[in-house]
Design a protein around this motif. Structure first.
Motif, mmCIF file in Angstrom:
data_model
loop_
_atom_site.group_PDB
_atom_site.id
_atom_site.type_symbol
_atom_site.label_atom_id
_atom_site.label_comp_id
_atom_site.label_asym_id
_atom_site.label_seq_id
_atom_site.Cartn_x
_atom_site.Cartn_y
_atom_site.Cartn_z
ATOM 1 N N LEU A 1 0.823 -1.208 0.000
ATOM 2 C CA LEU A 1 0.000 0.000 0.000
ATOM 3 C C LEU A 1 0.858 1.260 0.000
ATOM 4 O O LEU A 1 0.580 2.220 -0.742
ATOM 5 C CB LEU A 1 -0.920 -0.009 1.216
ATOM 6 N N ALA A 2 1.881 1.284 0.828
ATOM 7 C CA ALA A 2 2.724 2.473 0.920
ATOM 8 C C ALA A 2 3.496 2.715 -0.372
ATOM 9 O O ALA A 2 3.654 3.865 -0.810
ATOM 10 C CB ALA A 2 3.684 2.340 2.100
ATOM 11 N N LEU A 3 3.977 1.662 -0.983
ATOM 12 C CA LEU A 3 4.670 1.811 -2.268
ATOM 13 C C LEU A 3 3.707 2.305 -3.347
ATOM 14 O O LEU A 3 4.079 3.116 -4.203
ATOM 15 C CB LEU A 3 5.297 0.489 -2.683
ATOM 16 N N ARG A 4 2.473 1.826 -3.303
ATOM 17 C CA ARG A 4 1.486 2.297 -4.274
ATOM 18 C C ARG A 4 1.219 3.789 -4.083
ATOM 19 O O ARG A 4 1.122 4.548 -5.055
ATOM 20 C CB ARG A 4 0.186 1.509 -4.134
ATOM 21 N N ALA A 5 1.106 4.225 -2.838
ATOM 22 C CA ALA A 5 0.908 5.652 -2.583
ATOM 23 C C ALA A 5 2.084 6.467 -3.112
ATOM 24 O O ALA A 5 1.908 7.519 -3.742
ATOM 25 C CB ALA A 5 0.735 5.893 -1.082
ATOM 26 N N ALA A 6 3.280 5.960 -2.896
ATOM 27 C CA ALA A 6 4.481 6.697 -3.303
ATOM 28 C C ALA A 6 4.608 6.833 -4.811
ATOM 29 O O ALA A 6 5.355 7.694 -5.293
ATOM 30 C CB ALA A 6 5.718 6.025 -2.728
ATOM 31 N N GLU A 7 3.886 6.013 -5.562
ATOM 32 C CA GLU A 7 3.908 6.124 -7.022
ATOM 33 C C GLU A 7 3.482 7.510 -7.489
ATOM 34 O O GLU A 7 3.890 7.969 -8.559
ATOM 35 C CB GLU A 7 2.972 5.081 -7.645
ATOM 36 N N ALA A 8 2.653 8.185 -6.692
ATOM 37 C CA ALA A 8 2.108 9.487 -7.101
ATOM 38 C C ALA A 8 2.907 10.661 -6.555
ATOM 39 O O ALA A 8 2.519 11.818 -6.757
ATOM 40 C CB ALA A 8 0.646 9.605 -6.669
ATOM 41 N N CYS A 9 3.997 10.396 -5.853
ATOM 42 C CA CYS A 9 4.845 11.491 -5.381
ATOM 43 C C CYS A 9 5.565 12.113 -6.575
ATOM 44 O O CYS A 9 5.876 11.438 -7.552
ATOM 45 C CB CYS A 9 5.880 10.972 -4.383
ATOM 46 N N GLY A 10 5.842 13.409 -6.479
ATOM 47 C CA GLY A 10 6.518 14.112 -7.570
ATOM 48 C C GLY A 10 7.896 14.603 -7.167
ATOM 49 O O GLY A 10 8.097 15.052 -6.038
ATOM 50 N N ARG A 11 8.852 14.528 -8.088
ATOM 51 C CA ARG A 11 10.219 14.952 -7.791
ATOM 52 C C ARG A 11 10.407 16.471 -7.839
ATOM 53 O O ARG A 11 11.296 16.999 -7.178
ATOM 54 C CB ARG A 11 11.189 14.306 -8.777
ATOM 55 N N THR A 12 9.611 17.166 -8.606
ATOM 56 C CA THR A 12 9.842 18.589 -8.850
ATOM 57 C C THR A 12 9.878 19.390 -7.555
ATOM 58 O O THR A 12 8.925 19.349 -6.763
ATOM 59 C CB THR A 12 8.749 19.160 -9.768
ATOM 60 N N ALA A 13 10.996 20.115 -7.341
ATOM 61 C CA ALA A 13 11.182 20.977 -6.170
ATOM 62 C C ALA A 13 11.133 20.206 -4.857
ATOM 63 O O ALA A 13 10.893 20.795 -3.802
ATOM 64 C CB ALA A 13 10.163 22.122 -6.152
ATOM 65 N N ARG A 14 11.391 18.907 -4.904
ATOM 66 C CA ARG A 14 11.414 18.079 -3.697
ATOM 67 C C ARG A 14 12.725 17.298 -3.660
ATOM 68 O O ARG A 14 12.770 16.097 -3.954
ATOM 69 C CB ARG A 14 10.204 17.145 -3.652
ATOM 70 N N PRO A 15 13.821 17.950 -3.285
ATOM 71 C CA PRO A 15 15.142 17.339 -3.426
ATOM 72 C C PRO A 15 15.381 16.113 -2.554
ATOM 73 O O PRO A 15 15.975 15.131 -3.024
ATOM 74 C CB PRO A 15 16.104 18.470 -3.062
ATOM 75 N N LEU A 16 14.958 16.131 -1.305
ATOM 76 C CA LEU A 16 15.199 14.962 -0.457
ATOM 77 C C LEU A 16 14.356 13.777 -0.908
ATOM 78 O O LEU A 16 14.831 12.634 -0.936
ATOM 79 C CB LEU A 16 14.923 15.290 1.011
ATOM 80 N N TYR A 17 13.101 14.038 -1.261
ATOM 81 C CA TYR A 17 12.286 12.952 -1.800
ATOM 82 C C TYR A 17 12.915 12.411 -3.077
ATOM 83 O O TYR A 17 13.054 11.189 -3.258
ATOM 84 C CB TYR A 17 10.854 13.395 -2.090
ATOM 85 N N ALA A 18 13.282 13.303 -3.998
ATOM 86 C CA ALA A 18 13.798 12.876 -5.291
ATOM 87 C C ALA A 18 15.048 12.027 -5.143
ATOM 88 O O ALA A 18 15.226 11.033 -5.861
ATOM 89 C CB ALA A 18 14.085 14.098 -6.163
ATOM 90 N N ALA A 19 15.914 12.405 -4.212
ATOM 91 C CA ALA A 19 17.136 11.626 -3.994
ATOM 92 C C ALA A 19 16.809 10.228 -3.506
ATOM 93 O O ALA A 19 17.371 9.226 -3.978
ATOM 94 C CB ALA A 19 18.043 12.343 -2.995
ATOM 95 N N HIS A 20 15.892 10.112 -2.560
ATOM 96 C CA HIS A 20 15.521 8.795 -2.032
ATOM 97 C C HIS A 20 14.727 7.980 -3.049
ATOM 98 O O HIS A 20 14.795 6.743 -3.052
ATOM 99 C CB HIS A 20 14.734 8.948 -0.726
#
Length: 288
Positions: free
Chosen positions: A122-141
């Motif tokens: 479920l958590a991985l499915r939710a993370a599919e919709a996260c966006g990299r733009t202007a989110r450097p720590l998320y994008a790196a991970h």
């Protein structure tokens, strides 16, 4: 049309996933694994563990993305820490520490349970919709591989969701014109942030910095003379969280109401087990 999520459903899910992610920061296992690659200072260890996904970055990048750490503290350890252990070595040590920490806190039966596997999915499915733009720590991970073991996949997904929300939250804090210490003081005043002694002991700020920030908040009418939020201060903190919710809505809308409720339910149970096993130090949260 997908029905809208209940109000604050995403925030409630975040509020149980984020502590699950954070358990390793307080664990003896992380200290042990980082010491094994040469990093013995706990402050350096935290900075390296969280920043390693970005590569061997300099102090400025860490200060910018972490937001509430004093730059001088960061510069004491970064980039020097990368001469002690490469980001790749730190990332591997971090995963080993997370594995050992979760096994200790949750127990082997829980680690291999269907609930953990379901929560990871479920958590991985939710993370599919996260966006990299202007989110450097998320994008790196997000560029890191997903671990195969379900409990580590769940932790990885919780990390993605945490950093995605966190990156958006920093944009809201900037728009609210709160500097790092003012953000810490006002959050602590809600009763949900870290206690001042924990902030001062880990973020590099002094008591004078804390008092100066409190004074600035009083001048803005956000804090009273007792250190409590005024109505305007409480309204500002509520608005900050609501705006953060809005910027963070995509992963939870993607997962859907039933999925969010189920993920929240499982993660809450796991978190309660971790709390009972002593995952976090006493007195870490509060106003004193």
């Amino acid at each position: 049309m997908t029905p809208p999520l209940p109000e604050r459903a995403g925030r409630r899910c975040h509020n149980v996933l984020n502590p699950l992610h954070s358990t390793h920061y307080f664990s003896s296992e992380l200290r042990r694994e980082l010491a094994a690659v040469g990093i013995e200072d706990e402050r350096a260890g935290y900075l390296a563990a969280r920043a390693a996904a970005m590569g061997a970055v300099a102090a400025g990048a860490v200060t910018a993305t972490f937001f509430n750490f004093r730059h001088e503290l960061v510069a004491e350890h970064v980039p020097a820490v990368w001469r002690t252990a490469s980001p790749e070595a730190v990332l591997a040590a971090r995963v080993r520490a997370v594995d050992a920490t979760l096994r200790r806190l949750l127990g082997e039966d829980v680690i291999v349970s269907k609930d953990v596997a379901e929560a990871a999915e479920l958590a991985l499915r939710a993370a599919e919709a996260c966006g990299r733009t202007a989110r450097p720590l998320y994008a790196a991970h997000a560029d890191l591989p997903v671990p195969e073991a379900p409990h580590l996949a769940l932790w990885h997904a919780a990390t993605l969701l945490r950093e995605h929300r966190g990156d958006g939250h920093l944009a809201v804090l900037l728009d609210a014109e709160l500097d790092p210490v003012e953000a810490l003081v006002s959050h602590t005043a809600t009763g949900k942030g870290m206690a001042p002694r924990w902030v001062l002991g880990t973020r590099g700020w002094s008591r004078q910095d804390w008092e100066a920030a409190s004074g600035r908040l009083r001048e803005r009418g956000l804090l009273d003379t007792e250190g409590e939020l005024t109505p305007a201060g409480a309204a500002l903190r509520q608005d900050i969280e609501a705006r953060t919710d809005r910027l963070d809505r995509a992963p939870y809308e993607h997962l859907g109401t039933a999925g969010v409720e189920r993920l929240t339910e499982i993660a809450k149970g796991l978190l309660m087990t971790a709390f009972a096993a002593g995952a976090f130090p006493e007195g870490m949260i509060g106003k004193e």
